[in-house]
Enzyme design. Structure first.
Site, PDB file in Angstrom:
ATOM      1  N   LYS A  91       0.981  -1.169  -0.162  1.00 48.33           N
ATOM      2  CA  LYS A  91      -0.042   0.091   0.100  1.00 48.33           C
ATOM      3  C   LYS A  91       0.917   1.238   0.129  1.00 48.33           C
ATOM      4  CE  LYS A  91      -4.521   0.842   2.501  1.00 48.33           C
ATOM      5  NZ  LYS A  91      -4.854   0.469   3.845  1.00 48.33           N
TER       6      LYS A  91
HETATM    7  O1  G3P Z   1      -7.816   1.325   5.471  1.00 51.10           O
HETATM    8  C1  G3P Z   1      -7.890   2.729   5.455  1.00 51.10           C
HETATM    9  C2  G3P Z   1      -9.434   3.237   5.532  1.00 51.10           C
HETATM   10  O2  G3P Z   1     -10.310   2.536   5.588  1.00 51.10           O
HETATM   11  C3  G3P Z   1      -9.430   3.986   6.941  1.00 51.10           C
HETATM   12  O3  G3P Z   1     -10.817   4.468   7.514  1.00 51.10           O
HETATM   13  O4  G3P Z   1     -12.144   5.039   9.202  1.00 51.10           O
HETATM   14  O5  G3P Z   1      -9.967   5.626   9.389  1.00 51.10           O
HETATM   15  O6  G3P Z   1     -11.373   6.981   7.659  1.00 51.10           O
HETATM   16  P1  G3P Z   1     -10.963   5.599   8.271  1.00 51.10           P
END
Ligand code: G3P
Length: 217
Positions: free
Chosen positions: A83
Protein backbone atom coordinates in the site's frame (compact mmCIF):
# COMPACT_ATOMS: atom_id res chain seq x y z
CA UNK A 1 -18.15 -7.61 -4.96
CA UNK A 2 -15.23 -8.57 -2.75
CA UNK A 3 -15.24 -7.98 1.01
CA UNK A 4 -11.97 -7.02 2.70
CA UNK A 5 -11.60 -6.61 6.48
CA UNK A 6 -10.06 -3.28 7.48
CA UNK A 7 -8.21 -4.47 10.57
CA UNK A 8 -5.01 -5.89 12.02
CA UNK A 9 -6.85 -7.77 14.79
CA UNK A 10 -6.24 -11.46 14.15
CA UNK A 11 -9.15 -12.74 16.26
CA UNK A 12 -11.69 -10.50 14.55
CA UNK A 13 -10.41 -11.44 11.08
CA UNK A 14 -10.44 -15.16 11.96
CA UNK A 15 -14.02 -14.97 13.23
CA UNK A 16 -15.30 -13.33 10.03
CA UNK A 17 -13.19 -15.68 7.90
CA UNK A 18 -15.18 -18.65 9.24
CA UNK A 19 -18.23 -17.44 7.28
CA UNK A 20 -16.36 -17.47 3.94
CA UNK A 21 -17.05 -13.77 3.44
CA UNK A 22 -13.46 -12.55 3.70
CA UNK A 23 -11.78 -11.97 0.34
CA UNK A 24 -8.85 -10.01 1.72
CA UNK A 25 -7.60 -7.66 4.43
CA UNK A 26 -6.39 -4.06 4.55
CA UNK A 27 -4.14 -2.60 7.21
CA UNK A 28 -2.53 0.80 7.69
CA UNK A 29 -0.11 2.31 10.24
CA UNK A 30 -3.00 3.42 12.49
CA UNK A 31 -4.47 -0.11 12.53
CA UNK A 32 -1.03 -1.59 13.31
CA UNK A 33 -0.73 0.87 16.23
CA UNK A 34 -4.20 -0.13 17.46
CA UNK A 35 -3.28 -3.84 17.33
CA UNK A 36 -0.14 -3.29 19.43
CA UNK A 37 1.62 -5.87 17.24
CA UNK A 38 4.83 -5.92 15.21
CA UNK A 39 3.94 -5.15 11.57
CA UNK A 40 5.93 -8.01 10.06
CA UNK A 41 4.65 -10.60 12.54
CA UNK A 42 0.98 -9.67 12.48
CA UNK A 43 0.93 -9.26 8.70
CA UNK A 44 2.44 -12.75 8.28
CA UNK A 45 -0.25 -14.20 10.56
CA UNK A 46 -2.98 -12.47 8.55
CA UNK A 47 -1.49 -13.72 5.26
CA UNK A 48 -1.45 -17.28 6.62
CA UNK A 49 -5.11 -16.98 7.61
CA UNK A 50 -6.58 -15.28 4.55
CA UNK A 51 -5.96 -16.42 0.97
CA UNK A 52 -6.77 -13.11 -0.74
CA UNK A 53 -4.78 -9.87 -0.92
CA UNK A 54 -3.50 -8.43 2.36
CA UNK A 55 -2.54 -4.75 2.14
CA UNK A 56 0.51 -3.64 4.12
CA UNK A 57 1.43 0.04 3.97
CA UNK A 58 4.83 1.66 3.47
CA UNK A 59 5.74 4.60 5.70
CA UNK A 60 8.61 6.16 3.72
CA UNK A 61 7.82 9.36 1.84
CA UNK A 62 10.48 9.21 -0.92
CA UNK A 63 9.94 6.89 -3.88
CA UNK A 64 13.18 4.91 -3.57
CA UNK A 65 12.63 4.27 0.14
CA UNK A 66 8.99 3.32 -0.53
CA UNK A 67 10.16 0.80 -3.11
CA UNK A 68 12.68 -0.70 -0.66
CA UNK A 69 10.03 -0.94 2.07
CA UNK A 70 7.52 -2.34 -0.43
CA UNK A 71 9.93 -5.08 -1.49
CA UNK A 72 10.49 -5.99 2.17
CA UNK A 73 6.76 -6.14 2.88
CA UNK A 74 6.23 -8.19 -0.31
CA UNK A 75 8.59 -10.85 1.06
CA UNK A 76 6.18 -11.56 3.94
CA UNK A 77 3.91 -13.65 1.67
CA UNK A 78 2.72 -14.06 -1.90
CA UNK A 79 -0.64 -12.43 -1.15
CA UNK A 80 0.76 -9.06 0.00
CA UNK A 81 -0.54 -5.95 -1.72
CA UNK A 82 1.90 -3.12 -1.02
CA UNK A 83 0.00 0.00 0.00
CA UNK A 84 1.42 3.38 -1.04
CA UNK A 85 -0.05 6.87 -0.53
CA UNK A 86 -1.39 8.90 -3.44
CA UNK A 87 1.58 11.24 -3.79
CA UNK A 88 3.94 11.63 -6.75
CA UNK A 89 6.47 9.48 -4.84
CA UNK A 90 3.78 6.91 -4.17
CA UNK A 91 2.81 6.83 -7.85
CA UNK A 92 6.45 6.28 -8.87
CA UNK A 93 6.75 3.48 -6.32
CA UNK A 94 3.47 2.02 -7.60
CA UNK A 95 4.78 1.94 -11.18
CA UNK A 96 8.09 0.28 -10.20
CA UNK A 97 6.52 -2.30 -7.88
CA UNK A 98 3.74 -3.08 -10.37
CA UNK A 99 6.31 -3.58 -13.14
CA UNK A 100 8.00 -6.13 -10.84
CA UNK A 101 4.72 -8.07 -10.70
CA UNK A 102 3.73 -6.86 -7.23
CA UNK A 103 0.10 -6.09 -6.27
CA UNK A 104 -0.14 -2.42 -5.25
CA UNK A 105 -2.94 -0.62 -3.41
CA UNK A 106 -2.83 3.18 -3.81
CA UNK A 107 -4.41 4.71 -0.74
CA UNK A 108 -5.64 8.09 0.53
CA UNK A 109 -7.51 8.87 -2.71
CA UNK A 110 -9.91 11.81 -2.52
CA UNK A 111 -10.48 12.82 -6.15
CA UNK A 112 -11.22 11.30 -9.52
CA UNK A 113 -8.02 12.82 -10.95
CA UNK A 114 -5.98 11.06 -8.27
CA UNK A 115 -7.74 7.81 -9.19
CA UNK A 116 -6.83 8.34 -12.85
CA UNK A 117 -3.16 8.78 -11.94
CA UNK A 118 -3.20 5.57 -9.89
CA UNK A 119 -4.69 3.64 -12.81
CA UNK A 120 -2.04 5.10 -15.17
CA UNK A 121 0.64 3.93 -12.69
CA UNK A 122 -0.77 0.41 -12.96
CA UNK A 123 -2.30 0.16 -9.47
CA UNK A 124 -4.03 -3.12 -8.65
CA UNK A 125 -6.39 -1.27 -6.27
CA UNK A 126 -7.36 2.36 -5.76
CA UNK A 127 -8.64 3.20 -2.27
CA UNK A 128 -11.02 6.20 -2.22
CA UNK A 129 -11.87 7.15 1.39
CA UNK A 130 -15.64 7.60 1.69
CA UNK A 131 -16.02 8.39 5.40
CA UNK A 132 -13.31 11.02 5.50
CA UNK A 133 -15.01 12.92 2.65
CA UNK A 134 -18.35 12.69 4.46
CA UNK A 135 -16.55 14.03 7.57
CA UNK A 136 -15.85 17.32 5.76
CA UNK A 137 -19.41 17.59 4.38
CA UNK A 138 -18.60 16.22 0.92
CA UNK A 139 -20.19 13.04 -0.45
CA UNK A 140 -17.85 10.05 -0.48
CA UNK A 141 -20.29 7.99 -2.52
CA UNK A 142 -20.19 10.58 -5.33
CA UNK A 143 -16.45 9.93 -5.61
CA UNK A 144 -16.98 6.15 -5.91
CA UNK A 145 -19.55 6.76 -8.68
CA UNK A 146 -17.25 9.23 -10.49
CA UNK A 147 -14.30 6.84 -10.45
CA UNK A 148 -16.51 3.93 -11.64
CA UNK A 149 -17.73 6.05 -14.54
CA UNK A 150 -14.28 7.31 -15.56
CA UNK A 151 -12.56 3.91 -15.25
CA UNK A 152 -15.32 2.31 -17.34
CA UNK A 153 -15.00 5.06 -19.98
CA UNK A 154 -11.42 3.99 -20.65
CA UNK A 155 -11.41 0.34 -19.60
CA UNK A 156 -8.94 0.79 -16.73
CA UNK A 157 -8.56 -2.50 -14.86
CA UNK A 158 -7.55 -1.00 -11.51
CA UNK A 159 -10.06 -2.26 -8.94
CA UNK A 160 -12.06 0.32 -6.97
CA UNK A 161 -11.61 -0.53 -3.28
CA UNK A 162 -14.09 1.60 -1.35
CA UNK A 163 -12.41 2.42 1.98
CA UNK A 164 -13.04 4.48 5.11
CA UNK A 165 -16.43 2.81 5.36
CA UNK A 166 -18.39 3.76 8.45
CA UNK A 167 -21.81 2.17 7.94
CA UNK A 168 -23.64 -0.71 6.27
CA UNK A 169 -25.28 1.88 4.00
CA UNK A 170 -21.84 2.73 2.60
CA UNK A 171 -21.47 -0.96 1.70
CA UNK A 172 -24.89 -1.25 0.03
CA UNK A 173 -24.33 1.98 -1.91
CA UNK A 174 -20.84 0.84 -3.01
CA UNK A 175 -22.40 -2.38 -4.32
CA UNK A 176 -25.13 -0.46 -6.18
CA UNK A 177 -22.52 1.77 -7.84
CA UNK A 178 -20.33 -1.20 -8.74
CA UNK A 179 -17.24 -0.80 -6.56
CA UNK A 180 -15.09 -3.91 -7.05
CA UNK A 181 -14.18 -4.21 -3.37
CA UNK A 182 -15.21 -2.71 -0.04
CA UNK A 183 -13.02 -2.71 3.03
CA UNK A 184 -14.71 -2.18 6.37
CA UNK A 185 -13.96 -2.63 10.07
CA UNK A 186 -15.19 -5.90 11.65
CA UNK A 187 -17.78 -3.95 13.68
CA UNK A 188 -19.45 -2.72 10.47
CA UNK A 189 -19.17 -6.05 8.62
CA UNK A 190 -20.84 -7.84 11.53
CA UNK A 191 -23.87 -5.54 11.24
CA UNK A 192 -24.49 -6.69 7.65
CA UNK A 193 -26.51 -9.69 8.83
CA UNK A 194 -28.67 -7.70 11.25
CA UNK A 195 -32.38 -7.14 10.62
CA UNK A 196 -35.06 -6.69 13.31
CA UNK A 197 -37.55 -8.79 11.31
CA UNK A 198 -35.02 -11.65 11.22
CA UNK A 199 -34.75 -11.50 15.03
CA UNK A 200 -38.53 -11.25 15.44
CA UNK A 201 -39.21 -14.09 13.01
CA UNK A 202 -36.68 -16.38 14.65
CA UNK A 203 -38.13 -15.67 18.10
CA UNK A 204 -41.61 -16.69 16.84
CA UNK A 205 -40.31 -19.88 15.17
CA UNK A 206 -38.44 -20.94 18.32
CA UNK A 207 -41.44 -20.20 20.52
CA UNK A 208 -43.75 -22.29 18.28
CA UNK A 209 -41.17 -25.06 18.07
CA UNK A 210 -41.00 -25.31 21.86
CA UNK A 211 -44.78 -25.83 21.90
CA UNK A 212 -44.50 -28.87 19.58
CA UNK A 213 -42.51 -30.74 22.22
CA UNK A 214 -40.37 -32.18 19.40
CA UNK A 215 -36.57 -32.41 19.07
CA UNK A 216 -34.49 -32.72 15.93
CA UNK A 217 -31.55 -34.35 17.67
O1 G3P B 1 -7.94 1.38 5.25
C1 G3P B 1 -8.02 2.72 5.50
C2 G3P B 1 -9.38 3.29 5.72
O2 G3P B 1 -10.38 2.36 5.60
C3 G3P B 1 -9.45 4.18 6.93
O3 G3P B 1 -10.73 4.38 7.42
O4 G3P B 1 -12.27 5.13 9.21
O5 G3P B 1 -9.82 5.64 9.40
O6 G3P B 1 -11.23 6.82 7.74
P1 G3P B 1 -11.02 5.56 8.50
Amino acid sequence: MKFFVDSAEIDAIAELNETGMVDGVTTNPSLILKSGRDILEVTKEICDLVEGPVSAEVVATEADAMITEGRKLAKIANNIAVKVPLTWAGLKACKTLTDEGQMVNVTLCFSVNQALLAAKAGATFISPFIGRLDDINLDGMDLIADIRNVYDNYGFETEILAASIRSVNHIADSARIGADVITAPPSVLKKLADHPLTDKGLEAFLSDWAKTGQQIL
